[in-house]
Design an enzyme around this catalytic site. Structure first.
Site, mmCIF file in Angstrom:
data_model
loop_
_atom_site.group_PDB
_atom_site.id
_atom_site.type_symbol
_atom_site.label_atom_id
_atom_site.label_comp_id
_atom_site.label_asym_id
_atom_site.label_seq_id
_atom_site.Cartn_x
_atom_site.Cartn_y
_atom_site.Cartn_z
ATOM 1 C CB CYS A 79 1.117 -9.240 13.892
ATOM 2 S SG CYS A 79 2.536 -8.610 14.799
ATOM 3 N N GLY A 137 0.808 -1.214 0.000
ATOM 4 C CA GLY A 137 0.000 0.000 0.000
ATOM 5 C C GLY A 137 0.838 1.259 0.000
ATOM 6 N NE ARG A 151 -3.908 -2.473 1.447
ATOM 7 C CZ ARG A 151 -4.451 -3.646 1.143
ATOM 8 N NH1 ARG A 151 -5.569 -3.715 0.435
ATOM 9 N NH2 ARG A 151 -3.877 -4.768 1.521
ATOM 10 C CB CYS A 159 18.335 5.899 22.645
ATOM 11 S SG CYS A 159 17.997 4.758 21.297
ATOM 12 C CE LYS A 205 1.657 -7.651 -2.717
ATOM 13 N NZ LYS A 205 1.323 -7.168 -1.369
ATOM 14 C CB CYS A 250 20.598 6.493 18.373
ATOM 15 S SG CYS A 250 19.461 7.547 19.266
ATOM 16 C CG ASN A 294 6.995 -7.302 10.940
ATOM 17 O OD1 ASN A 294 8.009 -7.342 11.627
ATOM 18 N ND2 ASN A 294 7.018 -7.490 9.630
ATOM 19 C CB CYS A 298 14.599 7.895 20.655
ATOM 20 S SG CYS A 298 16.373 8.031 20.425
HETATM 21 ZN ZN LIG Z 1 17.589 6.263 19.682
#
Ligand SMILES: [Zn+2]
Length: 394
Positions: free
Chosen positions: A308, A161, A193, A365, A206, A368, A251, A294
């Site tokens: 899912c 989509g 769609r 985080c 696809k 990162c 997912n 984050c």
């Molecule tokens: Zn982060």
């Protein structure tokens, strides 16, 4: 009234001129100065000084601030022989308040006579010029931006989509290489769609169907097909080398894996999701803004994770969100505008509202907050087992 020649003589008396040999030093080891070519488009395209920016004299007043924002920085102007640049230097100094502006003596003609290097810009073919003419007319994109698009490699995760409209618009925009990851085949229920596919391609993979649709719009696009699912074993190999990734992943496990791998490789991800009448969009640019973790350090409980299984969605909604993704990619590639980094856009179709939320990086985080080299293979995408996570959601 003074003659034209007299006017140029007077301008040269009032401005500072610089010899090509001194400018050559600047092109070899730049020191923050701006070298501006004030000739016409066709002259600039023929060849120009290395690193020069193009501001034709006819557009000097309106465009110089885009090239040299700070009026105290050193600006060196040149043209073909040193006359037009002398007049332009006078304008910058007297009328626009630039305090450190010079004109190069003898212009690019003397430069070439001395055997100094020039840059010969790449050109578009006549067909490309026509195909992309509406881009080239936008100053924020222009020829330079179009060349960046032609050089760009963008990876689409999913040709469903969201991936369908994104693929079609990025192909139309002239993105040189489009990678597509999708292991599915076209199903009748997709066609409500997924506009890259068609009735006569039901049952076709696809990736093949999307390639066909892309080439119907723009045969110049190179399509790289990955008829597979993205997982921990193949992700690094697949995504490496792409300049931007368009995430239409449906997912959570793959989203986490994708996040961790793209932070490690420092590839921006334009991420969208859709459900019912609602869409969300953000750009995750590693270290420039927050990453996915984050915002969501852990996935929601499996029973609350809607993505899912099969869910209802308004057919045109992924069209809106996918096209917004395509626009963010064009901005990232060309440098135009402000990409949606550190912001989340919410689109609610029933009430027709767009809401922009600010997002912040989490200094703690798990991914990162550390330099990319410290993110190990073992950590990537790790949280309770992916497969059982989705199985639990049914
Ligand atoms: Zn982060």
């Amino acid at each position: 009234m003074p003659s034209g020649a007299e006017l140029i003589r007077r301008a040269k008396d009032e401005i500072t001129e610089v010899d090509p040999k001194d400018v050559r030093g600047l092109t070899e080891s730049p020191n923050g100065e701006v070298i501006v070519d004030v000739r016409e488009q066709n002259e600039f395209e023929e060849s120009h000084l290395p690193g020069a920016v193009h501001v034709p004299r006819g557009h000097l007043e309106s465009r110089i601030e885009g090239a040299a924002r700070d009026k105290s920085e050193r600006v060196v102007l040149y043209c073909a022989s040193g006359n037009r640049s002398a007049l332009a230097a006078k304008t910058l100094k007297d009328e626009l308040g630039y305090s450190n502006v010079e004109s190069m003596t003898g212009g690019i003609t003397l430069w070439k006579d001395r055997g100094y290097d020039v840059e010969v810009p790449r050109r578009l073919t006549a067909e490309q010029r026509e195909r992309y003419s509406r881009h080239i007319l936008i100053p924020e994109i222009g020829l330079e931006g179009q060349l960046k698009l032609l050089d760009a490699k963008v990876l689409l995760l999913g040709a469903g989509g969201l991936g369908s409209p994104t693929a079609l618009y990025l192909a139309a925009a002239g993105v040189g290489t489009l990678g597509i990851v999708d292991d599915d085949v076209v199903d009748l229920s997709n066609l409500q769609r997924q506009i890259a596919h068609s009735n006569d391609r039901i049952g076709v993979p696809k990736v093949d169907s999307a390639e066909q649709a892309i080439h119907d719009i723009n045969p110049d696009v190179e399509v790289v097909k990955y008829q597979t699912r993205l997982d921990a074993s193949n992700i690094m190999e697949i995504i490496e080398g792409y300049h931007a990734i368009v995430d239409g992943v449906d997912n959570f496990p793959t989203r986490y894996l994708l996040n961790d791998a793209t932070v490690r490789l420092q590839i921006p991800v334009v991420s969208a999701s859709i459900l019912g009448f609602d869409g969300q969009l953000s750009v995750f640019a590693p270290y420039d803004g927050p990453c996915y973790r984050c915002l969501y350090p852990t996935p929601p409980p499996a029973e609350l994770a809607p993505s899912c299984g099969a869910n209802g969605v308004l057919g045109a909604l992924p069209g809106i969100m996918g096209v917004l993704q395509a626009i963010e990619v064009v901005k990232l590639v060309t440098g135009a505008g402000e990409p949606l980094i550190g912001r989340l856009l919410l689109y609610e179709a029933l009430g027709t509202t767009f809401t922009n939320l600010k997002l912040r990086r989490d200094p703690d985080c798990p991914i990162c907050s550390r330099p990319p080299g410290e993110i190990s293979d073992e950590e990537m995408g790790v949280f309770p087992d992916y497969e059982s996570f989705c199985a639990a959601a049914g």
